[in-house]
Design an enzyme around this catalytic site. Sequence first.
Site, mmCIF file in Angstrom:
data_model
loop_
_atom_site.group_PDB
_atom_site.id
_atom_site.type_symbol
_atom_site.label_atom_id
_atom_site.label_comp_id
_atom_site.label_asym_id
_atom_site.label_seq_id
_atom_site.Cartn_x
_atom_site.Cartn_y
_atom_site.Cartn_z
ATOM 1 C CG HIS A 57 54.214 30.028 18.993
ATOM 2 N ND1 HIS A 57 53.565 29.369 20.007
ATOM 3 C CD2 HIS A 57 53.255 30.529 18.195
ATOM 4 C CE1 HIS A 57 52.253 29.462 19.818
ATOM 5 N NE2 HIS A 57 52.041 30.156 18.723
ATOM 6 C CE1 TYR A 76 56.489 24.642 26.655
ATOM 7 C CE2 TYR A 76 56.610 22.465 27.661
ATOM 8 C CZ TYR A 76 56.649 23.271 26.538
ATOM 9 O OH TYR A 76 56.857 22.699 25.298
ATOM 10 C CE LYS A 91 64.030 19.829 21.660
ATOM 11 N NZ LYS A 91 63.884 20.775 20.595
ATOM 12 C CE1 TYR A 115 59.674 24.025 24.340
ATOM 13 C CE2 TYR A 115 59.549 24.882 22.096
ATOM 14 C CZ TYR A 115 58.934 24.333 23.212
ATOM 15 O OH TYR A 115 57.585 24.088 23.191
ATOM 16 N N PRO A 125 57.450 13.757 26.541
ATOM 17 C CG PRO A 125 55.132 13.897 26.780
ATOM 18 C CD PRO A 125 56.306 13.025 27.107
HETATM 19 P P1 FAD Z 1 55.436 6.709 14.686
HETATM 20 O O1 FAD Z 1 54.766 8.009 14.501
HETATM 21 O O2 FAD Z 1 55.088 5.898 15.902
HETATM 22 O O3 FAD Z 1 55.183 5.847 13.380
HETATM 23 C C1 FAD Z 1 55.466 4.475 13.314
HETATM 24 C C2 FAD Z 1 54.510 3.846 12.333
HETATM 25 O O4 FAD Z 1 54.857 2.480 12.164
HETATM 26 C C3 FAD Z 1 53.071 3.862 12.828
HETATM 27 O O5 FAD Z 1 52.235 4.418 11.852
HETATM 28 C C4 FAD Z 1 52.767 2.400 13.111
HETATM 29 O O6 FAD Z 1 51.406 2.078 12.900
HETATM 30 C C5 FAD Z 1 53.681 1.712 12.116
HETATM 31 N N1 FAD Z 1 54.020 0.328 12.464
HETATM 32 C C6 FAD Z 1 54.233 -0.202 13.687
HETATM 33 N N2 FAD Z 1 54.515 -1.493 13.595
HETATM 34 C C7 FAD Z 1 54.497 -1.815 12.281
HETATM 35 C C8 FAD Z 1 54.699 -3.014 11.560
HETATM 36 N N3 FAD Z 1 54.995 -4.144 12.198
HETATM 37 N N4 FAD Z 1 54.592 -2.995 10.211
HETATM 38 C C9 FAD Z 1 54.298 -1.833 9.567
HETATM 39 N N5 FAD Z 1 54.078 -0.661 10.214
HETATM 40 C C10 FAD Z 1 54.182 -0.649 11.548
HETATM 41 N N6 FAD Z 1 55.991 14.023 20.718
HETATM 42 C C11 FAD Z 1 56.022 15.307 20.971
HETATM 43 O O7 FAD Z 1 57.008 15.946 20.599
HETATM 44 N N7 FAD Z 1 54.949 15.911 21.615
HETATM 45 C C12 FAD Z 1 53.828 15.215 21.990
HETATM 46 O O8 FAD Z 1 52.896 15.778 22.530
HETATM 47 C C13 FAD Z 1 53.779 13.851 21.732
HETATM 48 N N8 FAD Z 1 52.706 13.109 22.079
HETATM 49 C C14 FAD Z 1 52.706 11.766 21.808
HETATM 50 C C15 FAD Z 1 51.625 10.973 22.171
HETATM 51 C C16 FAD Z 1 51.629 9.587 21.934
HETATM 52 C C17 FAD Z 1 50.432 8.742 22.333
HETATM 53 C C18 FAD Z 1 52.769 8.992 21.343
HETATM 54 C C19 FAD Z 1 52.799 7.479 21.101
HETATM 55 C C20 FAD Z 1 53.834 9.796 20.963
HETATM 56 C C21 FAD Z 1 53.826 11.170 21.207
HETATM 57 N N9 FAD Z 1 54.907 11.994 20.836
HETATM 58 C C22 FAD Z 1 54.903 13.289 21.087
HETATM 59 C C23 FAD Z 1 56.053 11.485 20.151
HETATM 60 C C24 FAD Z 1 55.955 11.695 18.647
HETATM 61 O O9 FAD Z 1 54.630 11.661 18.225
HETATM 62 C C25 FAD Z 1 56.802 10.612 18.042
HETATM 63 O O10 FAD Z 1 58.136 10.836 18.441
HETATM 64 C C26 FAD Z 1 56.703 10.520 16.517
HETATM 65 O O11 FAD Z 1 55.429 10.048 16.146
HETATM 66 C C27 FAD Z 1 57.786 9.594 15.982
HETATM 67 O O12 FAD Z 1 57.576 9.335 14.626
HETATM 68 P P2 FAD Z 1 57.975 7.939 14.017
HETATM 69 O O13 FAD Z 1 57.671 8.047 12.574
HETATM 70 O O14 FAD Z 1 59.324 7.557 14.464
HETATM 71 O O15 FAD Z 1 57.017 6.882 14.733
HETATM 72 C C1 DHB Z 2 52.950 19.956 22.486
HETATM 73 C C2 DHB Z 2 53.472 18.832 23.044
HETATM 74 C C3 DHB Z 2 54.597 18.944 23.823
HETATM 75 O O1 DHB Z 2 55.140 17.854 24.351
HETATM 76 C C4 DHB Z 2 55.201 20.147 24.076
HETATM 77 O O2 DHB Z 2 56.285 20.207 24.876
HETATM 78 C C5 DHB Z 2 54.684 21.256 23.498
HETATM 79 C C6 DHB Z 2 53.553 21.165 22.693
HETATM 80 C C7 DHB Z 2 51.745 19.851 21.662
HETATM 81 O O3 DHB Z 2 51.235 18.734 21.501
HETATM 82 O O4 DHB Z 2 51.266 20.874 21.178
#
Ligand code: FAD
Ligand code: DHB
Length: 395
Positions: A72, A203, A298, A385, A294
């Site tokens: 995009h 948005y 980021k 962005y 969100p």
């Molecule tokens: P995570 O993806 O949270 O991975 C952490 C992992 O550690 C998980 O699999 C968990 O099960 C595991 N874990 C936890 N505790 C333990 C333990 N004690 N022992 C072993 N394993 C463990 N970001 C966006 O940019 N746009 C979005 O739309 C968006 N929507 C989101 C919706 C939700 C519900 C959430 C929670 C987050 C969202 N985010 C979004 C943020 C984005 O998904 C996260 O920033 C990203 O997943 C971060 O990756 P990570 O690997 O740091 O953590």
């Molecule tokens: C999506 C999530 C976001 O937070 C955003 O700013 C743009 C896209 C998505 O889940 O597609």
Amino acid sequence: MRTQVGIVGAGPAGLLLSHLLALRGIDSVLVEIRSRDYCEARQRAGVLEDGSVRLLREAGLAQRLDRQGLEHGGIYLQFGGERRHIDFRDLTGRTVTVYAQTEVVKDLIARRLADGGPEAIHFGVTDTQVVSLDTDQPVLRYTDADGSRHEVTCDAIAGCDGFHGICRSAMPRELRTTVEREYPYAWLGVLADVPPSTDELIYAHHRNGFALHSLRSPTISRLYLQVAADEDIGNWRDDRIWAELQERFALPGWTLRQGPVLDKSITAMRSFVSAPMRYGRLFLAGDAAHIVPPTGAKGLNLALADVAVLAPALDQLLTGNTELADAYSATCLERVWRATHFSWWMTTMLHSTPGADGMEAELQLAQLRYVTTSRAAATSLAENYTGLPLAAQGR
Ligand code: FAD
Ligand code: DHB
């Protein structure tokens, strides 16, 4: 048992780190409390920055991303009855790629298991513990899915276990500073079996609250609605969701296509930074150390950027050179705070705060008119962005 790096959490951060370490010939043990199916199905982010795409490509992980990712070149900002385009390509020469976090995670898991065998990731573990962090031999303990307890002696441990994980709180409380803000609203996220009604993300600022039209593929739409912070998903039947989306995105001559809702959930909105991101031989990465609201997409990108810094730092640390490891926290936090500011700015520009007076909406509209008419202001949004180049962090 012994390994070089113990990794807690098979989200994007932990999975990419174990792959980047493997490319450098470094062994790791990766433990995850959830099942593989759960990790691969969890609906979360969807937009990859330019630098994240390049990072995945350089790491040999982009075969499917290059085929199925949707590039995009901008976004739409909708407000005051108009929809205006911000052209990232023109403003920065960079783009973003729509490719769901579920797909990034599937690609990473498949690759780790192909390269490292079934022992590369231990799913379904319980009672994870990290101890002796202030020594050169930190220890990772866990109980595997069959109930056997393991103790793994490591050279370093990476806490990639998300916001609710155990690693952050394994650091002494008095050595950590946390800064946190909860926003007085949440997002209702909807996955719908209907082709997107737009070529790029929309948005939308609306008096009823913010709305976002994103997508997952040419046939699947991803939509979000601002709802109350304590909203009960039970109050949102599909017909109510569509009616609210129709109202917030309404524009003469444009139609929002509706379809079956495949998944819906509510996500709280919070900014959170815990510093430093290192204690002794424990290094935090991704949501374990920081959360952004969100708006602006980021979170996933920050998680990937952290481990791009951590992999070479650990490589050097294992050879006895602590320079990059010592710089790890400060290097990451600079990017984290930039993204924290940008996400806060996008969030507060686009959402309506419950109980706010008339000033808030007027200031938001003035800002939206400015970012869509001033090339300087639009460039600032586009630059943030599409993401800061990873080169700014010495890569
Ligand atoms: P995570 O993806 O949270 O991975 C952490 C992992 O550690 C998980 O699999 C968990 O099960 C595991 N874990 C936890 N505790 C333990 C333990 N004690 N022992 C072993 N394993 C463990 N970001 C966006 O940019 N746009 C979005 O739309 C968006 N929507 C989101 C919706 C939700 C519900 C959430 C929670 C987050 C969202 N985010 C979004 C943020 C984005 O998904 C996260 O920033 C990203 O997943 C971060 O990756 P990570 O690997 O740091 O953590
Ligand atoms: C999506 C999530 C976001 O937070 C955003 O700013 C743009 C896209 C998505 O889940 O597609």
